[in-house]
Design an enzyme around this catalytic site. Sequence first.
Site, PDB file in Angstrom:
ATOM      1  N   GLU A   1     -32.167  -9.940 -16.890  1.00 38.09           N
ATOM      2  CA  GLU A   1     -31.163  -9.731 -15.897  1.00 38.09           C
ATOM      3  C   GLU A   1     -30.647  -8.589 -16.076  1.00 38.09           C
ATOM      4  O   GLU A   1     -29.801  -8.242 -14.481  1.00 38.09           O
ATOM      5  CB  GLU A   1     -30.326 -11.199 -16.317  1.00 38.09           C
ATOM      6  CG  GLU A   1     -29.174 -10.671 -17.523  1.00 38.09           C
ATOM      7  CD  GLU A   1     -29.444 -11.187 -19.142  1.00 38.09           C
ATOM      8  OE1 GLU A   1     -31.070 -11.044 -18.758  1.00 38.09           O
ATOM      9  OE2 GLU A   1     -28.699 -11.052 -19.853  1.00 38.09           O
TER      10      GLU A   1
ATOM     11  N   HIS B   1     -32.975  -9.358 -22.499  1.00 41.79           N
ATOM     12  CA  HIS B   1     -31.947  -9.263 -21.215  1.00 41.79           C
ATOM     13  C   HIS B   1     -32.739  -8.976 -20.032  1.00 41.79           C
ATOM     14  O   HIS B   1     -32.850  -8.233 -19.627  1.00 41.79           O
ATOM     15  CB  HIS B   1     -31.048  -8.557 -21.976  1.00 41.79           C
ATOM     16  CG  HIS B   1     -30.212  -9.738 -22.666  1.00 41.79           C
ATOM     17  ND1 HIS B   1     -29.601 -10.523 -23.048  1.00 41.79           N
ATOM     18  CD2 HIS B   1     -30.149  -9.460 -23.948  1.00 41.79           C
ATOM     19  CE1 HIS B   1     -28.393 -11.443 -24.190  1.00 41.79           C
ATOM     20  NE2 HIS B   1     -29.562 -10.902 -24.337  1.00 41.79           N
TER      21      HIS B   1
ATOM     22  N   CYS C   1     -32.786 -14.793 -24.358  1.00 44.94           N
ATOM     23  CA  CYS C   1     -31.764 -14.013 -26.252  1.00 44.94           C
ATOM     24  C   CYS C   1     -31.583 -15.692 -26.942  1.00 44.94           C
ATOM     25  O   CYS C   1     -32.660 -16.388 -27.125  1.00 44.94           O
ATOM     26  CB  CYS C   1     -31.029 -13.550 -25.610  1.00 44.94           C
ATOM     27  SG  CYS C   1     -30.964 -12.638 -27.204  1.00 44.94           S
TER      28      CYS C   1
ATOM     29  N   THR D   1       0.660  -1.101   0.191  1.00 46.16           N
ATOM     30  CA  THR D   1       0.383  -0.022  -0.293  1.00 46.16           C
ATOM     31  C   THR D   1       0.646   1.268  -0.024  1.00 46.16           C
ATOM     32  O   THR D   1       0.894   1.664  -0.761  1.00 46.16           O
ATOM     33  CB  THR D   1      -1.237   0.137   1.240  1.00 46.16           C
ATOM     34  OG1 THR D   1      -1.986  -1.092   1.005  1.00 46.16           O
ATOM     35  CG2 THR D   1      -1.632   1.631   1.529  1.00 46.16           C
ATOM     36  N   GLN D   2       2.228   1.173   0.953  1.00 47.57           N
ATOM     37  CA  GLN D   2       2.894   2.816   0.448  1.00 47.57           C
ATOM     38  C   GLN D   2       3.460   2.488  -0.457  1.00 47.57           C
ATOM     39  O   GLN D   2       3.670   4.000  -1.012  1.00 47.57           O
ATOM     40  CB  GLN D   2       3.787   1.967   2.067  1.00 47.57           C
ATOM     41  CG  GLN D   2       3.422   2.426   2.942  1.00 47.57           C
ATOM     42  CD  GLN D   2       4.706   1.474   4.082  1.00 47.57           C
ATOM     43  OE1 GLN D   2       5.288   2.160   3.674  1.00 47.57           O
ATOM     44  NE2 GLN D   2       4.477   0.765   5.467  1.00 47.57           N
TER      45      GLN D   2
HETATM   46  N1  GLN Z   1     -26.588 -14.530 -31.022  1.00 47.06           N
HETATM   47  C1  GLN Z   1     -27.731 -14.241 -31.213  1.00 47.06           C
HETATM   48  C2  GLN Z   1     -28.326 -13.187 -32.116  1.00 47.06           C
HETATM   49  O1  GLN Z   1     -27.584 -12.539 -32.167  1.00 47.06           O
HETATM   50  C3  GLN Z   1     -28.667 -14.642 -29.793  1.00 47.06           C
HETATM   51  C4  GLN Z   1     -27.546 -12.999 -28.991  1.00 47.06           C
HETATM   52  C5  GLN Z   1     -27.699 -13.075 -27.408  1.00 47.06           C
HETATM   53  O2  GLN Z   1     -28.092 -14.308 -26.914  1.00 47.06           O
HETATM   54  N2  GLN Z   1     -27.604 -11.739 -27.025  1.00 47.06           N
HETATM   55  O3  GLN Z   1     -29.369 -12.784 -32.163  1.00 47.06           O
END
Ligand code: GLN
Length: 537
Positions: A510, A508, A382, A192-193
């Site tokens: 998530e 997505h 996806c 750290t120093q």
């Molecule tokens: N490869 C796929 C596409 O381009 C899914 C992409 C992903 O899962 N983010 O549509």
Amino acid sequence: MTKYIFVTGGVTSSLGKGIISASLAKLLQARGYRVTIQKFDPYINIDPGTLNPYEHGECFVTEDGAETDLDLGHYERFLNSPTSQANNITTGRIYQNVINKERHGEYLGKTVQVVPHITDEIKRNMRALGETGEYDIIITELGGTVGDIESLPFIEAVRQFKWEEGSNNAIVIHLTLIPFLAAAGELKTKPTQHSVKALLEYGIQPDILVCRTEHHISNDIRKKIALFCNVNINAVIESIDASSIYSVPLLMLKEQLDKTVLSKLKLPSKNEPDMESWKDFLGRLKNPTSEVRIGLVGKYVELPDAYKSITEAFIHAGAKNECKVRVEYIPSESIHPENVKDKLNHLDGVLVAPGFGSRGIEGKIDAIKYVRENNIPFFGICLGMQCAVIEFGRNVLGFENANTTEIDESTPYPVINMMEDQKSVTNKGGTMRLGAYPCELKKGTKAFAAYGKSRISERHRHRYEFNNKYLQAYEEAGLIASGLNPDSGLVEIVELKNHSFFVGGQFHPELKSTVANPHPLFVKFVAAAMEQVKKKK
Ligand code: GLN
């Protein structure tokens, strides 16, 4: 007036600058300040969109469609407020801006140099969010470790920034490591120093040191660090290993990191931070009353960071259900029709992950066939959703060799294909359907029940789409489109009618799950897995 906090890292990478930044931001937000966090990354890619997940973990997509560093995911999950393109800047983007200006003649014949032109461009970007007037405090996390060649221009920009803004308006928090030498039985302060010395060579005196450690730091060690690193003793903050990243804000509260920051910035403490709902979340997270095992079938499972937002979304959804979610990572390549039962039979739910390219895709399809036929809860994201469409096409509708044109351009049944306007794009960076799109849910579906409303918005990152030419055939056979894009008619969610839980999203989910707002589809998927456990008993 906006105040600025810079977070640098010393000694080694992976100390958790993102979590410390997010935890501090959470505490300041809980005191009533308007805070955001931005990340400056020293690599030369314009954004992490073209990086393989093995290189840099997951690519986090913001509402406005920016492909960004996964730390932005932590910022959103902690603060429950969206980030944008402006929150993530790379060396590549800085140089691109400067070179574009040079080509437009904006430097009026001057020699364009790292100092001042690159550093000026860095400072301009560091101030950009502050200048919107939307924030009281901007926390800027600098990627990389002090001493790296590539982070030098950023460090120099911080030095200038601090000098320009004054020491009450811009401070530096240095995150460092206090290693424990087992043989000597001692915590060591020398690294750290040295790392503070490196910062001093660049003209920066850190205001606060956050010391990552596996053991508590005694008062004597705090004094030693304070003396040799030229900071107040109350500015030596212990950051001990925590069982969950979500415990870190409370640990930082105990160490009074937020108070020390506010006093350095000459800002009033206001009220004590209101962390009640956070504590409530932690209580449910740490005291689950049941447990489920979820298989995460994906291509990049050797590096769990590749699925960071998915694992965090399971943590949020688990806490909501007071259920411990054990995620088992299963490489999709390892699944074949002969072993799929052994691989999946013990699981209470299976999530098939997003991804690109052909590796492991047949394993994903085999996994989906198994969970569909055996009524095991399934969630496809996806590419996972696209695989569910392929599987159903091949095995229920009899579409032999159905595929996505991403993998087989000459498939007789292109059930997933590219949108017309994407076909002409040859560049790889930033050419997908990216960012937030609206979706209209059909009443009476599982999706509608999960969200509790019909108009939703979710984030996308893909090139290929469900081919609507086949929609009627799918719906007649039981795989229905429960969510459609109201503008384009693109299928955004599919689900199976007669199944405990079989849902696939083209988007997505998530990316939008936070501590304060666990994602409804994850919450319902975990609940379905809990039902599955009960059925087995
Ligand atoms: N490869 C796929 C596409 O381009 C899914 C992409 C992903 O899962 N983010 O549509």
